[in-house]
Design an enzyme around this catalytic site. Structure first.
Site, short mmCIF file in Angstrom:
data_model
loop_
_atom_site.label_atom_id
_atom_site.label_comp_id
_atom_site.label_asym_id
_atom_site.label_seq_id
_atom_site.Cartn_x
_atom_site.Cartn_y
_atom_site.Cartn_z
N CYS A 31 0.77 -1.21 -0.07
CA CYS A 31 0.13 -0.07 0.23
C CYS A 31 1.06 1.24 0.05
O CYS A 31 2.07 1.12 0.47
CB CYS A 31 -0.94 0.15 1.29
SG CYS A 31 -1.80 -1.45 1.52
N ARG B 198 4.95 -0.07 -6.33
CA ARG B 198 4.78 -0.87 -5.40
C ARG B 198 3.74 -2.12 -5.46
O ARG B 198 3.88 -3.00 -4.90
CB ARG B 198 4.40 0.00 -4.26
CG ARG B 198 5.36 0.82 -3.86
CD ARG B 198 4.87 2.04 -2.89
NE ARG B 198 4.51 1.33 -1.55
CZ ARG B 198 5.17 1.82 -0.47
NH1 ARG B 198 6.13 2.41 -0.69
NH2 ARG B 198 4.67 1.10 0.64
N TRP C 293 -3.05 -2.80 -1.43
CA TRP C 293 -2.91 -3.80 -1.74
C TRP C 293 -3.46 -5.03 -0.83
O TRP C 293 -2.98 -4.95 0.45
CB TRP C 293 -1.32 -4.26 -2.02
CG TRP C 293 -1.04 -5.51 -2.76
CD1 TRP C 293 -1.01 -5.73 -4.36
CD2 TRP C 293 -0.94 -6.90 -2.39
NE1 TRP C 293 -1.02 -6.77 -4.72
CE2 TRP C 293 -0.57 -7.69 -3.53
CE3 TRP C 293 -0.65 -7.32 -0.96
CZ2 TRP C 293 -0.44 -8.82 -3.55
CZ3 TRP C 293 -0.48 -8.85 -1.18
CH2 TRP C 293 -0.38 -9.49 -2.25
N ASN D 265 -1.58 2.08 5.97
CA ASN D 265 -0.72 1.04 5.72
C ASN D 265 -0.45 0.09 6.98
O ASN D 265 -0.19 0.79 8.07
CB ASN D 265 0.52 1.54 5.05
CG ASN D 265 0.51 2.09 3.74
OD1 ASN D 265 -0.63 2.00 3.12
ND2 ASN D 265 1.48 2.72 3.09
N GLY D 266 -0.30 -1.12 6.84
CA GLY D 266 -0.09 -2.04 7.89
C GLY D 266 -0.99 -3.03 8.21
O GLY D 266 -2.20 -3.17 7.34
N GLU E 229 15.26 -25.12 -4.63
CA GLU E 229 14.85 -23.50 -4.90
C GLU E 229 15.99 -22.84 -5.39
O GLU E 229 16.01 -21.89 -6.17
CB GLU E 229 14.15 -23.00 -3.73
CG GLU E 229 13.89 -21.52 -3.70
CD GLU E 229 13.05 -20.99 -4.75
OE1 GLU E 229 12.32 -22.11 -5.55
OE2 GLU E 229 12.58 -19.98 -5.13
N LYS F 200 16.08 -20.72 -8.87
CA LYS F 200 16.49 -19.29 -9.00
C LYS F 200 17.38 -19.11 -10.13
O LYS F 200 17.30 -18.34 -10.93
CB LYS F 200 16.98 -18.79 -7.57
CG LYS F 200 15.84 -18.57 -6.70
CD LYS F 200 14.84 -17.43 -7.01
CE LYS F 200 13.68 -17.69 -7.75
NZ LYS F 200 12.65 -18.48 -7.42
N GLU G 295 16.30 -20.07 -13.78
CA GLU G 295 15.23 -18.89 -14.57
C GLU G 295 15.58 -17.63 -14.73
O GLU G 295 15.25 -17.05 -15.87
CB GLU G 295 13.77 -19.09 -13.78
CG GLU G 295 13.81 -18.35 -12.24
CD GLU G 295 12.55 -18.41 -11.56
OE1 GLU G 295 11.43 -18.77 -12.35
OE2 GLU G 295 12.41 -18.64 -10.55
N HIS H 285 24.28 -42.58 -7.62
CA HIS H 285 23.49 -43.70 -8.46
C HIS H 285 23.23 -43.11 -10.31
O HIS H 285 22.24 -43.60 -10.71
CB HIS H 285 22.08 -43.57 -7.90
CG HIS H 285 22.15 -44.24 -6.48
ND1 HIS H 285 22.21 -45.60 -6.39
CD2 HIS H 285 22.20 -43.65 -5.36
CE1 HIS H 285 22.49 -45.79 -5.05
NE2 HIS H 285 22.22 -44.75 -4.29
N LYS I 91 4.47 -14.25 -14.70
CA LYS I 91 4.73 -14.35 -13.15
C LYS I 91 3.30 -15.11 -12.74
O LYS I 91 3.45 -15.94 -11.68
CB LYS I 91 4.13 -12.83 -13.08
CG LYS I 91 3.98 -12.49 -11.41
CD LYS I 91 5.47 -12.84 -10.64
CE LYS I 91 5.23 -12.80 -9.21
NZ LYS I 91 6.55 -13.43 -8.61
O1 M6R Z 1 1.70 -18.05 -8.05
P1 M6R Z 1 2.33 -19.57 -7.80
O2 M6R Z 1 2.90 -19.70 -6.41
O3 M6R Z 1 1.04 -20.59 -7.81
O4 M6R Z 1 3.30 -19.78 -8.78
C1 M6R Z 1 3.85 -21.05 -8.79
C2 M6R Z 1 5.06 -21.02 -9.76
O5 M6R Z 1 4.75 -20.78 -11.09
C3 M6R Z 1 6.20 -19.97 -9.47
O6 M6R Z 1 6.68 -20.40 -8.18
C4 M6R Z 1 7.32 -20.21 -10.54
O7 M6R Z 1 7.97 -21.34 -10.17
C5 M6R Z 1 8.32 -18.90 -10.02
N1 M6R Z 1 8.69 -18.24 -11.30
C6 M6R Z 1 9.50 -19.10 -9.34
O8 M6R Z 1 10.37 -18.30 -9.23
#
Ligand code: M6R
Length: 612
Positions: A2, A27, A76, A102-103, A484, A488, A491, A507, A607
């Site tokens: 927000c 934001r 938000w 906000n908060g 993870e 990162k 991607e 293995h 996204k």
């Molecule tokens: O909105 P979601 O958490 O359901 O999204 C899941 C994945 O699409 C998301 O985590 C994706 O792997 C990201 N790009 C990872 O950084």
């Protein structure tokens, strides 16, 4: 998150407010509104769900509302879905007071009940409206606005930045803050309040930073600041020395970096309203200990990074709940004829709340009779609406495609939920429960300390950015964290990378290790450190370059084997991935930066994945 702006001066307020809100668009928000006061027209409030353009159209660029005093807000959603009524400003029942916030007000339900008993009617679902109504309640008691503000601040718990205008107090804005930023701006054409310098930098660079529990009275002529007991405070002025173009991302070069840096604050927001008197309190989980006893199967279902949160949680929940917990990719689960019935709890995790596979998996689970609980960031999203129970992560809007703060808040919320469910079942020793909870509360500060000095991560990224293939290895929670870290890196930097459970290397995968291959060895999980080290020795023996991640107590032993070592603070083993992953996010970020990649919008990715 927000955004707040307030203005009082010699010009019309509405265009200034709209301009300031536009500068805070970066934001993220889902609705916006303004309240402007004039002698002739009184308090005029206009607000709407959606883009700022819709608000601007509603007021014809500001021409429809008259007055030189006003407040504006981009919201938000946290409490109540994005909608016109839940948008700010919120107005008290009489229409005399308008307020932006906000908060998060942690005790809003208790205050709302109190006000309902006194006949107050509410129009929104928000915690913020409760503050506006409480303010009017106290104002009616004492007929002194500042005294009423003081009474409200003594009563509300949680975090707030507040901007208030009141018809009976026609020439001033009132501002207050606690744990949510608010600044005062001193301009030629008038004075300002703002949650973000970007909102007012076009008008002034002369600012004062409000401290927690301070109250400010802002008029066209000047600003007075008081402590909570109304003692005047002399404030130091600061000159903002950065350019307006740097402000689009709040001064950060990328949204991803900004969101990495926001993590301590984001997890603080996730944690603090949910711990009361030494216990995890999840008001939004409506099933009982008896319901929990009846669940013979627990599934965690999600995609991408949210799935990786599930992998960490599987280890942690099994430890805490002493139940078998299965974690499944949503795209697989939905077509697997899953063994799910009314004795099954299915927890789905999604930042966006719109991921199609996760949504479909949840619907399939519901169709088969399961109880569904969603961990979601975006309030009012489809998954949040359809789940039986929903817990919001309150990470704030995440704009970069590569998730960081949403991942971290999901993980923390799953830890809280694990503790909560274990408490319901009575499967966790008090000492363990207390220890996790204590260290959970210390985690935001530990993360902040790490983020205050990570030059080594940056340096290692510059040393290793040219590798074409990277392996992340670790055992147990380190393996889960590696999934993870690897995602990162791939991607955003387009480097091929894989995460393996160290024990699996022999293995098959070890055949890929050759002189110079980069292996990121994760060694933060103390119980299995020696085992993990023997796998590191194996890859070293085949010529791998080893970049290690460990904690301070293990540093010396790790440094004997690894070529380079990143050290993160130590915490309870259950929580350790939350600190380790931040180093892996930063490593991926700086590698991608060195390679000149489009960090916030990596190729081929979206996204929110709303297709199969
Ligand atoms: O909105 P979601 O958490 O359901 O999204 C899941 C994945 O699409 C998301 O985590 C994706 O792997 C990201 N790009 C990872 O950084």
């Amino acid at each position: 998150m927000c955004g707040i702006i307030g203005f009082v001066g010699r010009e019309q307020a509405a265009p200034v407010l709209l301009d300031g809100l536009a500068r805070m668009e970066y934001r993220g928000y889902d609705s916006a509104g303004i309240a402007v006061r004039s002698e002739a027209r009184g308090l005029q409030v206009r607000k709407t769900k959606g883009r700022l353009q819709a608000l601007s159209d509603l007021v014809h660029g500001g021409a429809d509302v008259e007055g030189t005093l006003g407040i504006g807000h981009t919201r938000w959603a946290t409490h109540g879905e994005p909608s016109d009524v839940n948008a700010h400003p919120h107005v008290s029942e009489s229409g005399n007071i308008a307020l932006v916030h906000n908060g998060i007000i942690e005790n809003y339900l208790e205050i709302k009940e109190f006000l309902l008993c006194h006949g107050v009617t509410f129009t929104s679902e928000t915690d913020s409206e409760v503050v506006a109504q409480l303010l009017e309640f106290h104002y009616n008691e004492c007929h002194n606005m500042l005294e009423a503000v003081g009474r409200v601040l003594r009563r509300i718990e949680g975090s707030y930045a507040l901007g208030i205008i009141c018809s009976d107090y026609p020439n001033a804005l009132i501002a207050a803050r606690k744990d949510s930023p608010l600044i005062l701006g001193y301009g030629e054409m008038g004075n300002f309040i703002a949650s973000d310098v970007t909102a007012i930098i076009k008008y002034t660079r002369d600012v004062v930073y409000m401290e927690d529990r301070e109250i400010a009275v802002v008029t066209a002529e000047g600003v007075d600041v008081f402590t909570s007991d109304m003692t005047p405070v002399v404030k130091e002025h600061h000159q903002v020395d950065w350019d307006v173009t740097a402000a689009e991302k709040g001064g950060y070069p990328h949204f991803m970096f900004k969101e990495i840096m926001e993590q301590p604050e984001a997890i603080r927001r996730t944690i603090s309203p949910r711990i009361r008197e030494g216990r995890v309190v999840l008001d939004d989980v409506r099933f009982t200990a008896e319901d929990m006893e009846k669940f013979s199967r627990i599934f965690i279902v999600a995609c991408g990074s949210s799935y990786h949160v599930g992998v960490v949680s599987k280890y942690n929940w099994q430890r805490l709940l002493r139940r078998s917990v299965e974690v499944e990719l949503a795209s697989e689960f939905r077509y697997s004829d899953p063994l799910v019935d009314e004795h099954t709890l299915v927890v789905v995790i999604s930042q966006s709340g719109e991921t199609l596979d996760t949504m479909a998996a949840m619907r399939e689970a519901k169709r088969r009779g399961a109880r569904t609980l969603a961990i979601v960031n975006v309030v009012g999203s489809s998954i949040a609406r359809e789940a039986d129970d929903v817990l919001y992560t309150w990470a704030g809007p995440e704009i970069a495609v590569a998730t960081t703060k949403a991942y971290s808040t999901q993980l923390i919320l799953m830890d809280l939920l694990g503790l909560y469910l274990a408490d319901l079942l009575g499967t966790v020793e008090k000492a363990e429960y207390d220890s996790v909870l204590t260290q959970l509360q210390a985690l935001p500060d530990q993360m902040q300390r790490f983020l205050d000095g990570f030059e080594d991560v940056k340096y290692f990224a510059s040393r290793y950015f040219n590798h074409n293939s990277v392996f992340y290895i670790g055992r147990n929670l380190d393996y889960a964290m590696g999934l993870e870290g690897s995602l990162k890196l791939k991607e955003i930097s387009y480097i091929h990378s894989e995460a393996y459970a160290s024990g699996e290397l022999k293995h098959g995968t070890i055949s890929l290790i050759e002189p110079g291959t980069l292996v990121v060895a994760l060694g933060t999980h103390e119980a299995l450190f020696d085992k993990a080290m023997s796998n590191v020795v194996e890859v070293k023996a085949r010529g791998a370059e080893v970049l290690a991640l460990t904690t301070e107590p293990l540093r010396e032993r790790m440094e004997k084997i690894a070529d380079a070592t990143i050290v993160v603070p130590r915490t309870h083993p259950i929580l350790q991935p939350s600190l380790g992953v931040v180093a892996l996010q930063l490593f991926a970020y700086y590698v991608a930066l060195q390679r000149g990649c489009d960090i916030d919008k990596p190729r081929n990715l979206a996204k929110s994945v709303t297709v199969e």
